[in-house]
Design an enzyme around this catalytic site. Structure first.
Site, short mmCIF file in Angstrom:
data_model
loop_
_atom_site.label_atom_id
_atom_site.label_comp_id
_atom_site.label_asym_id
_atom_site.label_seq_id
_atom_site.Cartn_x
_atom_site.Cartn_y
_atom_site.Cartn_z
N ASP A 72 39.97 42.93 45.93
CA ASP A 72 39.09 41.80 45.51
C ASP A 72 39.71 40.80 46.05
O ASP A 72 40.98 40.93 46.51
CB ASP A 72 39.24 41.81 43.90
CG ASP A 72 38.41 40.71 43.48
OD1 ASP A 72 37.40 40.58 43.88
OD2 ASP A 72 38.93 39.82 42.64
N LEU A 73 39.11 39.66 46.26
CA LEU A 73 39.65 38.50 46.81
C LEU A 73 40.15 37.41 45.76
O LEU A 73 41.26 37.19 45.71
CB LEU A 73 38.54 37.84 47.67
CG LEU A 73 39.14 36.41 48.43
CD1 LEU A 73 39.99 36.54 49.69
CD2 LEU A 73 37.83 35.70 49.11
N ASP A 74 39.31 36.76 45.41
CA ASP A 74 39.38 35.62 44.27
C ASP A 74 40.22 36.19 43.38
O ASP A 74 39.85 37.08 42.38
CB ASP A 74 38.11 35.28 43.58
CG ASP A 74 37.29 34.50 44.76
OD1 ASP A 74 37.84 33.80 45.62
OD2 ASP A 74 36.00 34.74 44.54
N THR A 117 41.96 31.54 44.03
CA THR A 117 40.81 30.76 43.92
C THR A 117 39.99 30.93 42.51
O THR A 117 39.31 29.88 42.28
CB THR A 117 39.88 31.22 45.09
OG1 THR A 117 40.16 32.59 45.26
CG2 THR A 117 40.18 30.76 46.48
N LEU A 169 33.78 34.92 33.42
CA LEU A 169 33.05 34.72 34.74
C LEU A 169 33.73 35.28 36.05
O LEU A 169 33.10 35.38 37.16
CB LEU A 169 33.19 33.20 34.90
CG LEU A 169 32.51 32.23 33.90
CD1 LEU A 169 32.78 30.67 34.17
CD2 LEU A 169 30.95 32.51 33.56
N LYS A 170 34.98 35.84 35.83
CA LYS A 170 35.53 36.30 36.98
C LYS A 170 34.86 37.61 37.25
O LYS A 170 34.54 38.44 36.59
CB LYS A 170 37.30 36.76 36.51
CG LYS A 170 37.87 35.21 36.15
CD LYS A 170 39.23 35.93 36.10
CE LYS A 170 40.22 34.44 35.76
NZ LYS A 170 41.66 34.78 35.49
N ARG A 198 27.74 34.03 41.67
CA ARG A 198 27.59 32.82 41.32
C ARG A 198 26.31 32.59 40.33
O ARG A 198 26.33 31.67 39.22
CB ARG A 198 27.34 31.90 42.65
CG ARG A 198 27.37 30.62 42.55
CD ARG A 198 27.41 30.01 43.91
NE ARG A 198 28.10 30.35 44.82
CZ ARG A 198 27.78 30.34 46.26
NH1 ARG A 198 26.45 29.42 46.80
NH2 ARG A 198 28.20 30.88 46.99
N SER A 224 34.22 41.96 47.41
CA SER A 224 34.19 40.86 46.81
C SER A 224 33.06 40.35 46.45
O SER A 224 32.10 40.64 47.13
CB SER A 224 35.09 39.70 47.40
OG SER A 224 34.68 38.36 46.99
N ALA A 225 32.84 39.59 45.27
CA ALA A 225 31.59 39.08 44.84
C ALA A 225 30.92 37.91 45.57
O ALA A 225 29.99 37.61 45.53
CB ALA A 225 31.44 38.86 43.37
N SER A 226 32.09 37.18 46.34
CA SER A 226 31.83 36.03 46.67
C SER A 226 31.15 35.99 48.12
O SER A 226 31.40 36.76 48.92
CB SER A 226 33.37 35.36 46.84
OG SER A 226 33.09 34.26 47.60
N LYS A 260 29.42 43.33 40.11
CA LYS A 260 30.21 44.04 39.19
C LYS A 260 29.97 43.60 37.72
O LYS A 260 29.73 42.58 37.43
CB LYS A 260 31.73 43.45 39.52
CG LYS A 260 32.29 43.83 40.90
CD LYS A 260 33.46 42.61 41.37
CE LYS A 260 33.87 42.88 42.59
NZ LYS A 260 35.06 42.10 43.10
N GLU A 268 42.12 44.54 41.16
CA GLU A 268 41.36 43.86 40.82
C GLU A 268 41.83 42.81 39.71
O GLU A 268 42.73 43.19 39.05
CB GLU A 268 40.05 44.43 40.06
CG GLU A 268 38.80 44.50 40.76
CD GLU A 268 38.17 43.18 40.79
OE1 GLU A 268 38.47 42.28 40.02
OE2 GLU A 268 37.38 43.00 41.54
N ASP A 269 41.41 41.59 39.63
CA ASP A 269 41.94 40.66 38.64
C ASP A 269 40.90 40.37 37.24
O ASP A 269 41.26 39.69 36.28
CB ASP A 269 42.39 39.22 39.19
CG ASP A 269 41.09 38.47 39.48
OD1 ASP A 269 40.21 38.98 40.07
OD2 ASP A 269 40.88 37.34 39.12
C1 BG6 Z 1 33.94 36.32 42.59
C2 BG6 Z 1 34.78 35.29 41.50
O1 BG6 Z 1 35.23 36.64 43.33
O2 BG6 Z 1 33.07 35.77 43.26
C3 BG6 Z 1 33.59 34.61 40.70
O3 BG6 Z 1 35.83 36.05 40.77
C4 BG6 Z 1 32.68 33.91 41.63
O4 BG6 Z 1 34.21 33.41 39.77
C5 BG6 Z 1 31.99 35.02 42.53
O5 BG6 Z 1 31.57 33.40 40.80
C6 BG6 Z 1 31.03 34.40 43.52
O6 BG6 Z 1 31.76 33.64 44.19
P1 BG6 Z 1 31.04 32.33 45.46
O7 BG6 Z 1 32.07 32.00 46.29
O8 BG6 Z 1 30.05 33.22 46.05
O9 BG6 Z 1 30.52 31.39 44.54
MG MG Z 2 38.76 38.29 41.34
#
Ligand code: BG6
Ligand code: MG
Length: 219
Positions: free
Chosen positions: A10-12, A18, A45-46, A50, A115-117, A146, A170-171
Site C-alpha cells: 500500500d502507499l499512504d 501521507t 478513512l484510511k 476520496r 493503492s486507493a489513491s 478496499k 497495509e496500514d
Molecule cells: C488511500 C488513503 O491510500 O487513498 C485514503 O489511505 C485516501 O486516506 C485514498 O482517501 C484516496 O486517495 P487520493 O489521493 O486519491 O485522494
Molecule cells: Mg494506507
C-alpha cells in the site's frame, strides 16, 4: 533467491506518511463546514477512496451536499492535500522501507503498488520510487474500494503471482481486510489493537527483520 512469491505495498501510511496529510486536509474540510472528527474516526478513512471518505465525513457531520458542492469539496480537499505532497522528496520514505525494497530488488522478488489513491504515481515520482515497481495499481485502475480485494488481485495478476503467494503490507483496517479477502498474506503496519485481523502486525518497517521477510518468501 528461489521464490514463487511477490509483494504488494500500500502507499499512504506504508511507504510514506501521507496518512497524516490526508487527515489534516479532511479535518480542515470538516472544520470549514462547521464540525470536527477524531483520530479514531480517521482510522475509518484510511484505505478508503476520496469519494467514500467524504461521504463518511458528511455522515459524521450530519450534512448533506448537492452533487456540485460535493465535487467542489472533494477538489478543495485534494488541492489542500497536494500542497503537502508538493513539499515531499525521498526523505519522506518511512524508515526501513527502502531496505526492504532494496532487498526485494537484489533478490529478484517482484513487487507492486496496490493503492486507493489517484495521486499515487505523482507521490512515487516525488520520492523517486516510480521506476522501481514491477506494477502499479492505483485509484485510477479500480472500481471497487478496499475492503474489496480488487486492487490487490489486479496487482498480483500483473506480477503473475498467485493470490495465496502474495504478501501485502497495509496500514489500514480496510486494506488488511482487502488482503485477507483476496486470500493473501497480510502484514499490518501500525497498532495491533487496530490491525489485529492481519496475519502479522509490526509498528513500522524498522521492526521488521530481513530474516522474517526471507522466511516468508521461501516458505
Ligand atoms: C488511500 C488513503 O491510500 O487513498 C485514503 O489511505 C485516501 O486516506 C485514498 O482517501 C484516496 O486517495 P487520493 O489521493 O486519491 O485522494
Ligand atoms: Mg494506507
Amino acid at each position: 533467491m528461489e521464490t514463487n512469491k511477490g509483494v504488494i505495498f500500500d502507499l499512504d501510511g506504508v511507504i510514506v506518511d501521507t496518512a497524516k496529510f490526508h487527515f489534516l486536509a479532511w479535518r480542515k474540510l470538516a472544520n470549514d463546514l462547521g464540525f470536527d472528527f477524531t483520530k479514531e474516526q480517521n482510522e475509518q478513512l484510511k484505505g478508503v477512496s476520496r469519494e467514500d471518505s467524504l461521504k463518511k465525513i458528511l455522515d459524521w457531520g450530519e450534512l448533506e451536499l448537492s452533487k456540485t458542492e460535493f465535487k467542489r469539496q472533494m477538489a478543495l480537499k485534494n488541492e489542500n492535500y497536494l500542497s503537502y505532497v508538493a513539499k515531499m522528496d525521498e526523505d519522506e520514505i518511512l524508515p526501513g522501507v527502502q531496505e526492504v525494497i532494496d532487498y526485494l530488488i537484489e533478490n529478484n522478488v517482484p513487487f507492486a503498488l496496490g493503492s486507493a489513491s489517484k495521486n499515487a504515481r505523482n507521490i512515487l515520482k516525488k520520492i523517486n520510487l516510480l521506476d522501481k515497481f514491477d506494477a502499479i495499481v492505483d485509484g485510477t485502475d479500480v472500481s471497487k474500494a478496499k475492503p474489496d480485494p480488487e486492487v490487490f488481485l489486479i496487482a498480483a495478476e500483473a506480477l503473475n503471482i498467485k493470490p495465496e503467494n502474495s504478501i501485502v503490507f497495509e496500514d489500514s483496517v480496510a486494506g488488511v481486510q482487502a488482503a485477507n479477502n483476496a486470500n493473501m498474506i497480510s502484514i499490518g503496519i501500525g497498532e495491533q489493537k487496530t490491525l489485529g485481523e492481519a496475519n502479522y502486525v509490526f509498528t513500522d518497517f524498522t521492526e521488521i527483520d530481513i530474516e522474517f521477510i526471507k522466511k516468508l518468501l521461501t516458505k
